[in-house]
Design an enzyme around this catalytic site. Structure first.
Site, PDB file in Angstrom:
ATOM      1  N   ARG A  18      36.084  16.017  62.807  1.00  0.00           N
ATOM      2  CA  ARG A  18      37.062  16.866  62.120  1.00  0.00           C
ATOM      3  C   ARG A  18      36.900  18.319  62.582  1.00  0.00           C
ATOM      4  O   ARG A  18      35.814  18.868  62.544  1.00  0.00           O
ATOM      5  CB  ARG A  18      36.880  16.778  60.609  1.00  0.00           C
ATOM      6  CG  ARG A  18      38.012  17.457  59.827  1.00  0.00           C
ATOM      7  CD  ARG A  18      37.849  17.267  58.326  1.00  0.00           C
ATOM      8  NE  ARG A  18      37.761  15.858  57.952  1.00  0.00           N
ATOM      9  CZ  ARG A  18      38.798  15.041  57.817  1.00  0.00           C
ATOM     10  NH1 ARG A  18      40.022  15.497  58.049  1.00  0.00           N
ATOM     11  NH2 ARG A  18      38.619  13.785  57.464  1.00  0.00           N
ATOM     12  N   GLU A  41      36.645   9.074  66.226  1.00  0.00           N
ATOM     13  CA  GLU A  41      37.949   9.455  65.683  1.00  0.00           C
ATOM     14  C   GLU A  41      38.060  10.966  65.572  1.00  0.00           C
ATOM     15  O   GLU A  41      37.096  11.657  65.268  1.00  0.00           O
ATOM     16  CB  GLU A  41      38.215   8.822  64.320  1.00  0.00           C
ATOM     17  CG  GLU A  41      37.252   9.293  63.243  1.00  0.00           C
ATOM     18  CD  GLU A  41      37.789   9.127  61.833  1.00  0.00           C
ATOM     19  OE1 GLU A  41      38.637   9.946  61.428  1.00  0.00           O
ATOM     20  OE2 GLU A  41      37.338   8.220  61.142  1.00  0.00           O
ATOM     21  N   LYS A 130      37.099   1.380  54.923  1.00  0.00           N
ATOM     22  CA  LYS A 130      36.444   2.684  54.802  1.00  0.00           C
ATOM     23  C   LYS A 130      36.224   2.954  53.312  1.00  0.00           C
ATOM     24  O   LYS A 130      37.175   3.210  52.580  1.00  0.00           O
ATOM     25  CB  LYS A 130      37.336   3.745  55.443  1.00  0.00           C
ATOM     26  CG  LYS A 130      36.895   5.181  55.231  1.00  0.00           C
ATOM     27  CD  LYS A 130      37.905   6.125  55.895  1.00  0.00           C
ATOM     28  CE  LYS A 130      37.609   7.571  55.566  1.00  0.00           C
ATOM     29  NZ  LYS A 130      38.569   8.483  56.253  1.00  0.00           N
ATOM     30  N   GLY A 160      29.541  12.195  53.132  1.00  0.00           N
ATOM     31  CA  GLY A 160      28.200  12.638  52.786  1.00  0.00           C
ATOM     32  C   GLY A 160      27.079  11.783  53.340  1.00  0.00           C
ATOM     33  O   GLY A 160      25.951  11.862  52.849  1.00  0.00           O
ATOM     34  N   GLY A 180      30.482  12.322  59.303  1.00  0.00           N
ATOM     35  CA  GLY A 180      31.243  13.552  59.422  1.00  0.00           C
ATOM     36  C   GLY A 180      30.382  14.754  59.738  1.00  0.00           C
ATOM     37  O   GLY A 180      29.818  14.868  60.820  1.00  0.00           O
TER      38      GLY A 180
END
Length: 208
Positions: A18, A41, A130, A160, A180
């Site tokens: 991200r 991704e 997910k 997290g 992430g």
């Protein structure tokens, strides 16, 4: 070309990039692929995400499955396919997005938080579930879902997740993880990402 089943079997960790910017995409991708990641991704709320996805797919498409996150409508599925992406990840389950992914022959990984959503997503052809946000789906909840869902359903907590957090989820029946900010944050260099990726890879056997 590796499909999502081979990629998941090789490494059940999904890199969520991200905030990735196109000029850094190939360096970050090289760090991840070099560490053994096979599922990557780029969320669509990143800067020029389709440009990054196209660069990653062109460079690493034979070694990893590249896709997009935060895919919210069928038009985005089509745009992702045109950019060379093959993995459709979303924070929610949407039958229209599921149908668009199936039409394009792409792997669909919707966000779910309840058994009802999980069964609906599986019936729509989801390649993996997910579990999002994982902060509100603790290992005890994963264990309860695992007891009723088909054994072949892939449960992938996202949100997290750190290297230390994986073992309790794996013991409860999680099959993989979406990673992430503990793996990548905007502004992080390839060397930092490689270090973080290595820590996750090292923790995976102990978790499993």
């Amino acid at each position: 070309m590796m499909d999502e089943n081979d990629a998941f079997a090789a490494c059940p960790l999904v890199a969520i990039l991200r905030g990735l910017a196109p000029p850094e995409a190939e360096d970050i991708g090289a760090a991840l692929v070099g560490a053994g990641f096979r599922l990557i991704e780029v969320p669509l709320n990143s800067p020029r995400p389709l440009d990054s996805i196209e660069r990653l797919a062109r460079r690493f498409g034979d070694q990893a499955v590249i896709g997009a996150g935060t895919v919210l409508d069928p038009a985005e599925v089509d745009a992702l396919a045109e950019a060379g992406g093959r993995l459709v990840v979303a924070p929610n389950f949407d039958p229209a997005v599921a149908a668009a992914a199936a039409r394009r022959g792409m792997a669909y990984a919707p966000g779910i938080a309840t058994p009802s959503e999980a069964f609906a997503a599986l019936q729509a052809g989801a390649a993996m579930l997910k579990l999002f946000p994982a902060e509100m789906i603790p290992p005890a909840a994963v264990k309860a879902m695992r007891a009723v869902l088909p054994g072949a359903a892939r449960l992938v907590p996202v949100g997290g997740i750190t290297p230390d957090a994986m073992a309790p989820y794996r013991a409860a029946g999680a099959d993989g993880f979406g990673l992430g900010s503990a793996l990548y944050r905007p502004g992080m260099g390839a060397a930092d990402v490689a270090r973080n990726a290595a820590a996750f890879m090292a923790a995976l056997p102990a978790a499993g």
